[in-house]
Design an enzyme around this catalytic site. Sequence first.
Site, mmCIF file in Angstrom:
data_model
loop_
_atom_site.group_PDB
_atom_site.id
_atom_site.type_symbol
_atom_site.label_atom_id
_atom_site.label_comp_id
_atom_site.label_asym_id
_atom_site.label_seq_id
_atom_site.Cartn_x
_atom_site.Cartn_y
_atom_site.Cartn_z
ATOM 1 N N CYS A 114 7.493 7.037 -7.385
ATOM 2 C CA CYS A 114 6.714 6.502 -6.265
ATOM 3 C C CYS A 114 7.562 6.247 -5.026
ATOM 4 O O CYS A 114 7.027 6.173 -3.914
ATOM 5 C CB CYS A 114 6.006 5.216 -6.684
ATOM 6 S SG CYS A 114 4.821 5.450 -8.033
ATOM 7 N N HIS A 250 3.994 1.585 -0.010
ATOM 8 C CA HIS A 250 3.495 2.383 -1.129
ATOM 9 C C HIS A 250 2.174 1.791 -1.576
ATOM 10 O O HIS A 250 2.044 0.582 -1.779
ATOM 11 C CB HIS A 250 4.513 2.364 -2.268
ATOM 12 C CG HIS A 250 4.008 2.944 -3.545
ATOM 13 N ND1 HIS A 250 3.342 4.148 -3.607
ATOM 14 C CD2 HIS A 250 4.058 2.485 -4.822
ATOM 15 C CE1 HIS A 250 3.008 4.405 -4.853
ATOM 16 N NE2 HIS A 250 3.426 3.407 -5.605
ATOM 17 N N ASN A 280 -3.213 5.093 -6.483
ATOM 18 C CA ASN A 280 -1.762 5.274 -6.407
ATOM 19 C C ASN A 280 -1.451 6.760 -6.513
ATOM 20 O O ASN A 280 -1.592 7.354 -7.584
ATOM 21 C CB ASN A 280 -1.085 4.495 -7.541
ATOM 22 C CG ASN A 280 0.430 4.577 -7.484
ATOM 23 O OD1 ASN A 280 1.013 5.388 -6.777
ATOM 24 N ND2 ASN A 280 1.082 3.729 -8.263
#
Length: 323
Positions: A114, A250, A280
């Site tokens: 990520c 993020h 996500n």
Amino acid sequence: MTIRAIVRGVGHYLPDRVVPNSEFEATLDTTDAWIKARSGIERRHFAATGQTTSDLATRAAKDALSDAGMDGSDIDTIILATSTADLTFPSSATMVQRNIGNTTGYAFDIQAVCAGFVFALANANALIISGQAKRVLVIGAETFSRIMDWTDRGTCVLFGDGAGAMVLEAAQSADNPDDRGILATDLNSDGTYCDLLYVDGGVSTQNTGMLRMQGKEVFRHAVEKLASTATTALQKAGLGHEDVDWVVPHQANIRIIQSTAKKLGVPMERVVVTVQDHGNTSAASIPLALSVGVQRGQIKRGDLVVTEAIGGGLAWGAVVLRW
């Protein structure tokens, strides 16, 4: 005078299939309300059968090139951040290179889960300020739907597919914080936490594997480490939290985003949030949010933007840039 990496264009791409939370209610012990309350996610996009990470990345890359007024032949470096590459090799970046008609540059993948786009931006910046590249296409793209355990309600409802891209170009700068470009970067990792978020398979284990996560532990580390890395990057740039126009985090979980913003002393009105629509998307989430933030009219030329991300590894980092 010095060289800075200036943002020339951004773009993104989302697969056509939109999956609302309600779609999971038929197969999992979950509800739309449960998912929204714990993550802020309302829907996400899933890639179609046969649609690969490089397909998504190519669409986002072309969108960013169009925004920059360039084509593939204008780029000398392509960096693709992904944990879900099409093949073991070659890199998905070389597939994008082929797809955009670039034959004179070089391309490679980078893997920091990520945090991948932040790591890719930092590497692109280093190539530009060292004179090894002039125009860099930086992409984050993922097809996390390929590595989900559809029986695990704690993970499979959180992730989505997508891609975002940015074109960076070398430009002369007077080397002050008011000039456009990347001002500072901060990268970190700590492998002692590698069992908190991982895929239980890979090439050398001869097993594709599925995503596994210790959610509570990841949450605990995320808020502390994201606020810390953003602060460090700002300090490197000679700036403070009060100078920030936009935080583009993020997009993993709305509670992480809110808690980190609070620690940074930045009101949510100055945080770009897209997690409700995308879920996500791992390395794609920051470039997706940057592109959407520009489309919405939130991020404007001259704004000070801070991006921060954390992912498996654990790996985390931040970038400060003047838009």
